[in-house]
Enzyme design. Structure first.
Site, PDB file in Angstrom:
ATOM      1  N   SER A  14      -5.599  -0.124   5.798  1.00 41.16           N
ATOM      2  CA  SER A  14      -5.225  -1.534   5.559  1.00 41.16           C
ATOM      3  C   SER A  14      -6.367  -2.344   4.948  1.00 41.16           C
ATOM      4  CB  SER A  14      -4.784  -2.202   6.865  1.00 41.16           C
ATOM      5  OG  SER A  14      -4.596  -3.586   6.626  1.00 41.16           O
ATOM      6  N   THR A  61       2.215  -4.230   9.599  1.00 43.35           N
ATOM      7  CA  THR A  61       2.627  -3.338   8.531  1.00 43.35           C
ATOM      8  C   THR A  61       3.508  -2.263   9.162  1.00 43.35           C
ATOM      9  OG1 THR A  61       1.827  -1.966   6.732  1.00 43.35           O
ATOM     10  CG2 THR A  61       0.370  -2.114   8.642  1.00 43.35           C
ATOM     11  N   LYS A  65       7.510  -4.152  11.113  1.00 45.36           N
ATOM     12  CA  LYS A  65       7.949  -5.414  10.512  1.00 45.36           C
ATOM     13  C   LYS A  65       9.335  -5.865  10.988  1.00 45.36           C
ATOM     14  CE  LYS A  65       5.280  -5.883   6.323  1.00 45.36           C
ATOM     15  NZ  LYS A  65       5.301  -6.118   4.885  1.00 45.36           N
ATOM     16  N   ASN A  86       5.824 -10.361   8.598  1.00 38.90           N
ATOM     17  CA  ASN A  86       4.495  -9.806   8.289  1.00 38.90           C
ATOM     18  C   ASN A  86       3.371 -10.568   8.986  1.00 38.90           C
ATOM     19  OD1 ASN A  86       4.215 -12.129   6.720  1.00 38.90           O
ATOM     20  ND2 ASN A  86       3.244 -11.062   5.028  1.00 38.90           N
ATOM     21  N   GLY A 125      12.482  -1.280  -9.889  1.00 37.95           N
ATOM     22  CA  GLY A 125      12.271  -0.789  -8.523  1.00 37.95           C
ATOM     23  C   GLY A 125      13.147  -1.567  -7.553  1.00 37.95           C
ATOM     24  N   ALA A 126      13.598  -0.880  -6.504  1.00 35.98           N
ATOM     25  CA  ALA A 126      14.495  -1.520  -5.534  1.00 35.98           C
ATOM     26  C   ALA A 126      14.104  -1.121  -4.109  1.00 35.98           C
ATOM     27  CB  ALA A 126      15.942  -1.152  -5.825  1.00 35.98           C
ATOM     28  N   GLY A 127      12.803  -1.118  -3.842  1.00 37.53           N
ATOM     29  CA  GLY A 127      12.319  -0.794  -2.496  1.00 37.53           C
ATOM     30  C   GLY A 127      12.178  -2.058  -1.660  1.00 37.53           C
ATOM     31  N   TYR A 230      -2.247  -3.659  -7.643  1.00 34.13           N
ATOM     32  CA  TYR A 230      -3.551  -4.299  -7.924  1.00 34.13           C
ATOM     33  C   TYR A 230      -4.663  -3.268  -8.054  1.00 34.13           C
ATOM     34  CZ  TYR A 230      -3.186  -3.973  -2.854  1.00 34.13           C
ATOM     35  OH  TYR A 230      -2.945  -3.518  -1.588  1.00 34.13           O
ATOM     36  N   GLY A 251      -1.041  -7.496  -9.144  1.00 32.72           N
ATOM     37  CA  GLY A 251      -0.603  -7.836  -7.789  1.00 32.72           C
ATOM     38  C   GLY A 251      -1.669  -8.438  -6.888  1.00 32.72           C
TER      39      GLY A 251
HETATM   40  P1  NAP Z   1       9.013   1.272  -1.615  1.00 33.72           P
HETATM   41  O1  NAP Z   1       9.846   0.542  -0.617  1.00 33.72           O
HETATM   42  O2  NAP Z   1       8.541   2.627  -1.319  1.00 33.72           O
HETATM   43  O3  NAP Z   1       9.875   1.330  -2.994  1.00 33.72           O
HETATM   44  C1  NAP Z   1       9.391   1.999  -4.110  1.00 33.72           C
HETATM   45  C2  NAP Z   1      10.346   1.813  -5.299  1.00 33.72           C
HETATM   46  O4  NAP Z   1       9.784   2.488  -6.417  1.00 33.72           O
HETATM   47  C3  NAP Z   1      11.733   2.429  -5.073  1.00 33.72           C
HETATM   48  O5  NAP Z   1      12.667   1.619  -5.716  1.00 33.72           O
HETATM   49  C4  NAP Z   1      11.603   3.792  -5.746  1.00 33.72           C
HETATM   50  O6  NAP Z   1      12.819   4.275  -6.292  1.00 33.72           O
HETATM   51  C5  NAP Z   1      10.689   3.474  -6.908  1.00 33.72           C
HETATM   52  N1  NAP Z   1       9.971   4.659  -7.332  1.00 33.72           N
HETATM   53  C6  NAP Z   1       9.073   5.372  -6.602  1.00 33.72           C
HETATM   54  N2  NAP Z   1       8.628   6.435  -7.325  1.00 33.72           N
HETATM   55  C7  NAP Z   1       9.273   6.376  -8.516  1.00 33.72           C
HETATM   56  C8  NAP Z   1       9.255   7.213  -9.681  1.00 33.72           C
HETATM   57  N3  NAP Z   1       8.457   8.281  -9.750  1.00 33.72           N
HETATM   58  N4  NAP Z   1      10.050   6.862 -10.708  1.00 33.72           N
HETATM   59  C9  NAP Z   1      10.842   5.768 -10.638  1.00 33.72           C
HETATM   60  N5  NAP Z   1      10.922   4.961  -9.567  1.00 33.72           N
HETATM   61  C10 NAP Z   1      10.132   5.257  -8.520  1.00 33.72           C
HETATM   62  O7  NAP Z   1       7.723   0.440  -2.007  1.00 33.72           O
HETATM   63  P2  NAP Z   1       7.492  -1.150  -1.895  1.00 33.72           P
HETATM   64  O8  NAP Z   1       6.960  -1.468  -0.565  1.00 33.72           O
HETATM   65  O9  NAP Z   1       8.704  -1.844  -2.380  1.00 33.72           O
HETATM   66  O10 NAP Z   1       6.270  -1.339  -2.938  1.00 33.72           O
HETATM   67  C11 NAP Z   1       6.463  -1.204  -4.332  1.00 33.72           C
HETATM   68  C12 NAP Z   1       5.174  -1.508  -5.075  1.00 33.72           C
HETATM   69  O11 NAP Z   1       4.766  -2.834  -4.837  1.00 33.72           O
HETATM   70  C13 NAP Z   1       4.006  -0.619  -4.661  1.00 33.72           C
HETATM   71  O12 NAP Z   1       3.291  -0.280  -5.807  1.00 33.72           O
HETATM   72  C14 NAP Z   1       3.175  -1.504  -3.769  1.00 33.72           C
HETATM   73  O13 NAP Z   1       1.803  -1.177  -3.807  1.00 33.72           O
HETATM   74  C15 NAP Z   1       3.411  -2.856  -4.432  1.00 33.72           C
HETATM   75  N6  NAP Z   1       3.224  -3.968  -3.483  1.00 33.72           N
HETATM   76  C16 NAP Z   1       2.287  -4.915  -3.786  1.00 33.72           C
HETATM   77  C17 NAP Z   1       2.091  -5.984  -2.934  1.00 33.72           C
HETATM   78  C18 NAP Z   1       1.054  -7.024  -3.267  1.00 33.72           C
HETATM   79  O14 NAP Z   1       0.708  -7.839  -2.400  1.00 33.72           O
HETATM   80  N7  NAP Z   1       0.569  -7.052  -4.473  1.00 33.72           N
HETATM   81  C19 NAP Z   1       2.866  -6.118  -1.771  1.00 33.72           C
HETATM   82  C20 NAP Z   1       3.816  -5.133  -1.492  1.00 33.72           C
HETATM   83  C21 NAP Z   1       3.987  -4.064  -2.362  1.00 33.72           C
HETATM   84  P3  NAP Z   1      13.935   5.016  -5.378  1.00 33.72           P
HETATM   85  O15 NAP Z   1      14.665   3.910  -4.680  1.00 33.72           O
HETATM   86  O16 NAP Z   1      14.772   5.746  -6.354  1.00 33.72           O
HETATM   87  O17 NAP Z   1      13.174   5.914  -4.443  1.00 33.72           O
END
Ligand code: NAP
Length: 284
Positions: A14, A61, A65, A86, A125-127, A230, A251
Site C-alpha cells: 500500500s 483496501t 471495502k 475507502n 475497462g469495467a472493473g 500513475y 492517475g
Molecule cells: P479491476 O477491478 O481489476 O478491473 C480491471 C479492468 O481491466 C477490467 O475491466 C478488465 O477486463 C480490464 N482488463 C484487465 N486486463 C485486461 C487486458 N489484458 N485486456 C483488456 N482489458 C483488461 O481493476 P480496478 O480496480 O478497476 O483498476 C483499474 C485500473 O485503475 C488499474 O490500473 C488501477 O491501478 C487503476 N486505479 C487507479 C487509481 C488512482 O487513484 N489513480 C485508483 C484505483 C484504480 P475484464 O472485465 O474483461 O476482466
C-alpha cells in the site's frame, strides 16, 4: 497527534502511508500512519483494537471495502451508492464511512481544467474503479457515458446500474457499452470529450499493454485523455495521445486528491485542495 491506519490483505504494497504522509506533512499535522494486515473475517477484532488504541480513522483496501458497511453508524452518499467504503472516521467509539475515490478523480480533472458536466465520456475497462467513476460522472451531469470492456457483460452491468438510479437521482446521462476491439472503440469515441483508461494495461509490473492505439486517432482534437495508472507516469496510451496533440493526465492526481479528501474527513477540517494539489502533484 492524529493516528491513522490503512487496512487490508495484502497490505505491505500500500502506498497510502506515503501519499497521506505527503498531504499531512504539507499541512503541518503531527501524524502516525500505519499499515495493518487485517485478513477477511478479522474486521471485528481490528475495529475493537482500533477504538481501544485511539485510532482516529482508517483507509480500507481489499477485501474490506464492502464488508465494513454493517459496522458503520453512518455512510456517506458516495459510499452508499458505490456500495464500497475507502475511508472510515472513528469518533466517540462509532464508525462513519465514506468513499473519496471517484470524487478524487473529479477533483483531479477539475484541477486540470476539465468539468464533467455535459461532457461525453468514454471509459475503457469495467472493473471496480470504472463502476464508481461512471456512476459519479452520471451524478455530476455527464451527457453520455460509453464503456468498452473485454467482458462486455461487465460494461453492460455498470450501464444498467446507472439506468436503474436515473429517476431517483434525476440523471439524464445516456449510457452505451461495447466490446474492446480497437475498430469498435474507434467508431465509438468520435464525439468523446474525455477518454479514460481504467484497465491495468501498461501498468508497471503488469503483463500486457495496448497493442493497437490507433483508435485514439479518431478522437476530436480537443478531447482530453486520462490514464488512471500513475506508474509509470506516462504510459504508452498517454504518450500516443500526447503525440497526437491531446491534453493528458495520469492517475497520480486522483490518488493524491482522494487522500486529501480523506484527510479532510479525519481532521474534520476544510483543506485548501487547490494549493495542496499544486504543491504535491506538480512538485512530485
Ligand atoms: P479491476 O477491478 O481489476 O478491473 C480491471 C479492468 O481491466 C477490467 O475491466 C478488465 O477486463 C480490464 N482488463 C484487465 N486486463 C485486461 C487486458 N489484458 N485486456 C483488456 N482489458 C483488461 O481493476 P480496478 O480496480 O478497476 O483498476 C483499474 C485500473 O485503475 C488499474 O490500473 C488501477 O491501478 C487503476 N486505479 C487507479 C487509481 C488512482 O487513484 N489513480 C485508483 C484505483 C484504480 P475484464 O472485465 O474483461 O476482466
Amino acid at each position: 497527534m492524529i493516528k491513522l491506519n490503512v487496512i487490508g490483505d495484502p497490505i505491505m504494497h500500500s502506498r497510502s502511508p506515503k501519499i497521506h504522509g505527503l498531504v499531512l506533512s504539507e499541512i503541518g499535522v503531527d501524524f502516525e500512519y500505519e499499515r495493518v494486515l487485517v485478513k477477511k473475517g478479522e474486521l471485528s477484532s481490528y475495529i475493537k483494537s482500533a477504538i481501544d488504541g485511539g485510532v482516529d480513522g482508517f483507509n480500507l483496501t481489499m477485501p474490506h471495502k464492502v464488508d465494513i458497511i454493517p459496522y458503520l453508524k453512518e455512510i456517506d452518499f458516495d459510499a452508499k451508492i458505490f456500495g464500497a467504503v475507502n475511508t472510515v472516521k472513528i469518533k466517540n467509539g462509532e464508525l462513519y464511512g465514506f468513499n473519496t475515490d471517484a470524487m478524487g478523480l473529479i477533483l483531479a480533472l477539475s484541477q486540470n481544467g476539465f468539468s464533467v458536466k455535459d461532457k461525453n465520456i468514454t471509459i475503457l475497462g469495467a472493473g471496480g474503479v470504472s463502476s464508481t467513476i461512471a456512476m459519479k460522472f452520471a451524478i455530476e451531469g455527464a451527457s453520455e457515458i460509453r464503456i468498452f470492456n473485454r467482458s462486455v457483460d461487465k460494461a453492460r452491468e455498470i450501464c444498467e446500474k446507472i439506468e436503474n438510479v436515473k429517476a431517483e437521482f434525476c440523471i439524464k446521462t445516456k449510457t452505451m457499452f461495447g466490446g474492446f476491439e480497437s475498430a469498435y472503440i474507434a467508431e465509438g469515441i468520435k464525439n468523446t470529450d474525455l477518454l479514460i483508461n481504467a484497465t491495468p494495461l501498461g501498468m508497471t509490473g503488469v503483463d500486457g499493454d495496448y497493442e493497437d492505439l490507433s483508435f485514439i486517432d479518431s478522437l476530436k482534437k480537443d478531447a482530453m485523455v486520462c490514464d488512471l495508472i500513475y506508474s509509470p507516469p506516462k504510459t504508452k496510451f498517454l504518450s500516443y495521445a500526447k503525440d497526437k496533440g491531446h491534453r493528458i493526465m495520469n492517475g497520480y492526481g486522483m490518488l493524491i486528491s482522494q487522500a486529501i479528501l480523506a484527510d479532510e474527513i479525519y481532521l474534520e477540517q476544510k483543506l485548501d485542495i487547490g494549493k495542496l494539489f499544486t504543491n504535491i502533484v506538480n512538485n512530485s
